[in-house]
Scaffold this motif. Structure first.
Motif, short mmCIF file in Angstrom:
data_model
loop_
_atom_site.label_atom_id
_atom_site.label_comp_id
_atom_site.label_asym_id
_atom_site.label_seq_id
_atom_site.Cartn_x
_atom_site.Cartn_y
_atom_site.Cartn_z
N UNK A 256 -31.96 33.27 -1.69
CA UNK A 256 -30.81 33.78 -0.91
C UNK A 256 -30.96 35.28 -0.70
N UNK A 257 -31.08 35.74 0.56
CA UNK A 257 -31.22 37.18 0.83
C UNK A 257 -30.03 37.95 0.24
N UNK A 258 -30.28 39.11 -0.37
CA UNK A 258 -29.22 39.81 -1.12
C UNK A 258 -28.04 40.27 -0.29
N UNK A 259 -28.28 40.86 0.89
CA UNK A 259 -27.17 41.33 1.71
C UNK A 259 -26.39 40.13 2.25
N UNK A 260 -27.11 39.08 2.61
CA UNK A 260 -26.44 37.87 3.09
C UNK A 260 -25.54 37.28 2.01
N UNK A 261 -25.99 37.32 0.77
CA UNK A 261 -25.16 36.80 -0.33
C UNK A 261 -23.92 37.66 -0.51
N UNK A 262 -24.08 38.98 -0.41
CA UNK A 262 -22.92 39.87 -0.52
C UNK A 262 -21.94 39.62 0.63
N UNK A 263 -22.46 39.48 1.84
CA UNK A 263 -21.58 39.21 2.99
C UNK A 263 -20.89 37.87 2.82
N UNK A 264 -21.64 36.85 2.38
CA UNK A 264 -21.07 35.52 2.22
C UNK A 264 -19.93 35.49 1.23
N UNK A 265 -20.11 36.16 0.10
CA UNK A 265 -19.06 36.12 -0.92
C UNK A 265 -17.78 36.77 -0.43
N UNK A 266 -17.91 37.88 0.32
CA UNK A 266 -16.70 38.58 0.76
C UNK A 266 -16.07 37.93 1.96
N UNK A 267 -16.86 37.24 2.79
CA UNK A 267 -16.27 36.46 3.86
C UNK A 267 -15.42 35.32 3.30
N UNK A 268 -15.94 34.64 2.28
CA UNK A 268 -15.19 33.57 1.63
C UNK A 268 -13.89 34.13 1.04
N UNK A 269 -14.00 35.24 0.31
CA UNK A 269 -12.82 35.82 -0.32
C UNK A 269 -11.78 36.22 0.72
N UNK A 270 -12.23 36.84 1.81
CA UNK A 270 -11.28 37.28 2.84
C UNK A 270 -10.62 36.10 3.54
N UNK A 271 -11.39 35.07 3.86
CA UNK A 271 -10.84 33.90 4.54
C UNK A 271 -9.76 33.24 3.67
N UNK A 272 -9.98 33.20 2.35
CA UNK A 272 -8.99 32.61 1.45
C UNK A 272 -7.74 33.49 1.37
N UNK A 273 -7.93 34.79 1.33
CA UNK A 273 -6.81 35.71 1.13
C UNK A 273 -6.02 35.98 2.41
N UNK A 274 -6.67 36.04 3.54
CA UNK A 274 -6.05 36.51 4.79
C UNK A 274 -4.75 35.80 5.16
N UNK A 275 -4.66 34.48 5.07
CA UNK A 275 -3.41 33.83 5.48
C UNK A 275 -2.19 34.27 4.67
N UNK A 276 -2.41 34.73 3.46
CA UNK A 276 -1.29 35.08 2.59
C UNK A 276 -0.88 36.55 2.73
N UNK A 277 -1.70 37.35 3.41
CA UNK A 277 -1.38 38.78 3.54
C UNK A 277 -1.26 39.23 4.98
N UNK A 278 -1.55 38.36 5.94
CA UNK A 278 -1.60 38.79 7.34
C UNK A 278 -0.27 39.40 7.81
#
Length: 319
Positions: free
Chosen positions: A41-63
């Protein structure tokens, strides 16, 4: 009838000393998975993936709340950008990159400098003083980590080399130390989850040029079930929940004491390696773990929390 889970969560939220254990546990899981994914797993891609997942989960509750506080977000854009750059982008991308080349012993040793860097950053930025008792606890805990890394032979530390990968680890840890201090500057009126979501966005924006470069050089993202499950765990637990709990502890206990809990990552990593990978536990593990826990207890015992700069927005949301 009142549901018992929210009541329990509220009681835990009011006692941040009990929450200190959870971020290190989640990050230990991230460390194990990061090592396993390193070859594929490319390192920057892994960092981007983890934060995209976190943001997608959080966004509906804070929008909605984020829209209401858009003026506050604009007023503190520089602070949000700094926290996103240091805590979301810098620490994670550099850490995953280093894990591809740095031996595990060196990573454990260098990552454990965080509790030493946090009080230095806090002192340099004028955020909070450092008590001698806290410094003693940090030093004792650090000795425990050093004992484990050296496998009970401190003389072996002289054989640890400091190359390019090790320097990346140190830079990554310095990034997170700065983040841990900067989040104390969050205005009380700004909802903490809105603040976290904003730092995720800015962190992802900082990562974008590096991600595009990584993909342009031929990196491919694995899409097998195991890799996807690992990214989901890292995104939800090691990113979203760990950061929410870490920020709460920093706000209530201070950056220095919260930083001392980072030594527990070594404890939980060793435990997970024993349970999941069957790695044996030696006497030097037990001695080191005892020193880690003793130092953690000294650093956090009878701690008077800083005067909270929090309001009702800092109570836990129910995502």
């Amino acid at each position: 009838m009142t549901h018992p889970v929210p009541g329990l969560a509220a009681r835990l939220w009011a006692r941040p000393a009990l929450l200190l254990w959870l971020p290190p546990l989640f990050w230990a899981g991230n460390l194990v998975l990061g090592r396993a994914l390193g070859p594929t797993f490319p390192p920057v891609s892994l960092a981007v993936g983890r934060w995209l997942v976190a943001f997608v989960v959080l966004a509906p509750f804070v929008a909605r709340r984020a829209y209401e506080q858009r003026q506050l977000l604009r007023q503190h854009a520089l602070l949000i950008l700094a926290c996103g750059a240091f805590g979301v982008a810098g620490y994670n991308a550099l850490g995953y990159l280093a894990l591809q080349t740095v031996p595990a012993a060196s990573v454990a040793f260098l990552n454990s400098t965080l509790p030493l860097m946090v009080p230095l950053a806090a002192f340099a930025l004028g955020v909070e003083p450092v008590r001698p008792k806290t410094l003693f606890g940090i030093a004792l805990s650090f000795l425990g980590v050093t004992w484990i890394v050296s496998r009970g032979d401190l003389g072996s530390l002289g054989h640890l080399s400091l190359g390019g990968g090790e320097i990346l680890v140190l830079i990554a840890v310095a990034n997170y130390a700065l983040y841990s201090v900067l989040i104390r500057r969050k205005p009380a009126a700004l909802d903490p989850l809105v603040f976290l979501a904003a730092t995720m966005v800015t962190g992802l924006l900082v990562l974008m040029p590096f991600w595009v470069t990584e993909l342009a050089r031929g990196a491919t993202i694995p899409l097998d079930a195991g890799s996807i499950a690992a990214v989901l765990y890292i995104g939800v637990f090691a990113s979203l929940l760990a950061f929410v709990l870490w920020n709460r502890c920093v706000a209530m206990l201070g950056a220095t004491v919260t930083g001392a809990s980072f030594h527990l990552v070594a404890l939980f990593t060793a435990t997970l390696a024993f349970l999941l990978l069957g790695e044996p536990v030696r006497s030097f593990h037990l001695i080191g773990i005892a020193l880690i826990l003793a130092g953690f207890a000294v650093a956090t015992a009878s701690r008077q929390a800083p005067a909270p700069r929090l309001n009702q927005a800092d109570s836990p949301s129910s995502p």
